[in-house]
Scaffold this motif. Sequence first.
Motif, short mmCIF file in Angstrom:
data_model
loop_
_atom_site.label_atom_id
_atom_site.label_comp_id
_atom_site.label_asym_id
_atom_site.label_seq_id
_atom_site.Cartn_x
_atom_site.Cartn_y
_atom_site.Cartn_z
N ARG A 14 -4.43 -11.57 5.67
CA ARG A 14 -3.60 -10.46 6.11
C ARG A 14 -2.74 -10.89 7.29
N ILE A 15 -1.65 -10.14 7.48
CA ILE A 15 -0.79 -10.32 8.64
C ILE A 15 -1.10 -9.14 9.55
N CYS A 16 -1.56 -9.47 10.76
CA CYS A 16 -2.15 -8.43 11.61
C CYS A 16 -1.45 -8.31 12.96
N SER A 17 -1.56 -7.13 13.51
CA SER A 17 -1.11 -6.84 14.87
C SER A 17 -1.79 -5.55 15.31
N VAL A 18 -1.45 -5.11 16.49
CA VAL A 18 -2.00 -3.86 17.02
C VAL A 18 -0.86 -3.05 17.61
N LEU A 19 -0.80 -1.78 17.26
CA LEU A 19 0.19 -0.85 17.80
C LEU A 19 -0.47 0.07 18.82
N GLU A 20 0.23 0.29 19.91
CA GLU A 20 -0.19 1.31 20.87
C GLU A 20 0.12 2.68 20.25
N PRO A 21 -0.58 3.72 20.68
CA PRO A 21 -0.32 5.05 20.11
C PRO A 21 1.14 5.49 20.19
N HIS A 22 1.79 5.26 21.34
CA HIS A 22 3.18 5.67 21.47
C HIS A 22 4.11 4.84 20.57
N GLU A 23 3.74 3.59 20.30
CA GLU A 23 4.53 2.75 19.39
C GLU A 23 4.42 3.26 17.96
N LYS A 116 8.30 4.12 2.75
CA LYS A 116 7.01 4.72 2.41
C LYS A 116 5.88 3.72 2.61
N GLY A 117 6.12 2.47 2.18
CA GLY A 117 5.11 1.43 2.38
C GLY A 117 4.77 1.23 3.85
N MET A 118 5.80 1.28 4.68
CA MET A 118 5.56 1.13 6.11
C MET A 118 4.80 2.34 6.66
N LEU A 119 5.25 3.54 6.30
CA LEU A 119 4.57 4.74 6.78
C LEU A 119 3.11 4.79 6.34
N ASP A 120 2.83 4.30 5.14
CA ASP A 120 1.46 4.31 4.62
C ASP A 120 0.54 3.35 5.36
N THR A 121 1.11 2.37 6.07
CA THR A 121 0.28 1.36 6.72
C THR A 121 0.30 1.43 8.25
N ILE A 122 1.04 2.40 8.80
CA ILE A 122 1.02 2.59 10.26
C ILE A 122 -0.17 3.47 10.62
N PRO A 123 -1.06 2.97 11.48
CA PRO A 123 -2.14 3.86 11.92
C PRO A 123 -1.55 4.96 12.79
N PRO A 124 -1.69 6.22 12.40
CA PRO A 124 -1.00 7.33 13.09
C PRO A 124 -1.27 7.40 14.59
N ASP A 125 -2.46 7.01 15.01
CA ASP A 125 -2.81 7.08 16.43
C ASP A 125 -2.78 5.70 17.08
N GLY A 126 -2.09 4.78 16.45
CA GLY A 126 -2.08 3.41 16.96
C GLY A 126 -3.32 2.67 16.48
N GLY A 127 -3.36 1.40 16.75
CA GLY A 127 -4.51 0.60 16.36
C GLY A 127 -4.10 -0.61 15.54
#
Length: 194
Positions: A14-23, A116-127
């Motif tokens: 997998r290609i991984c990263s972490v998003l902050e909640p505001h991101e 849609k693919g992007m929206l489906d894979t964004i953790p809504p609260d970050g993470g």
Amino acid sequence: MRNWKREGRGQSRRICSVLEPHEAELLISMVTSLTDLLGERVSTAPPADELAALTGIRTGHRDAPGDLTLGRLLPDFHRPDQDSELSADVINGELNAGLRSVNEPLIIDAKLAAAKGMLDTIPPDGGRIALTDDEAEQWLTALNDVRLALGAMLGITEDTPAELPPDHPHAAHLDVYHWLTFMQDMLVDVLMSR
């Protein structure tokens, strides 16, 4: 956002990263706005014409979008400076109209699928994000479209400075544009390092 990196091997890679909640909230908002804009273009397309009835080929608008942002996302297929043998009237008239009518619905479908693919894979609260290569390609497409839309709204050109004064009304928006560029560049680097 942290840098993208590859994790795992084989089918579990997998290609991984972490998003902050505001991101995550910002990305969801921008991509949703993009889908709304494209959806509005679809909803205003003329009804099926004779070509669609005869061939089953879906057709769309013949005219370029009047909106600057949509115009950047759905540019003309041919410009007068690309072919000295065709007159500007032909290029700006029937050639672009015909190409747009047949291809724009497919282009919009691809852009909406990537969004849609992007929206489906964004953790809504970050993470944590863990994308397959196909999902990462969808992210690249959606990120590029969001960047194009934001760049068009801000009027970004080669002459736009890298930074604006903090009190400039577009300073924060330009920072977001640069953040999207960074995210896209890092994702391209990881995908190319297969």
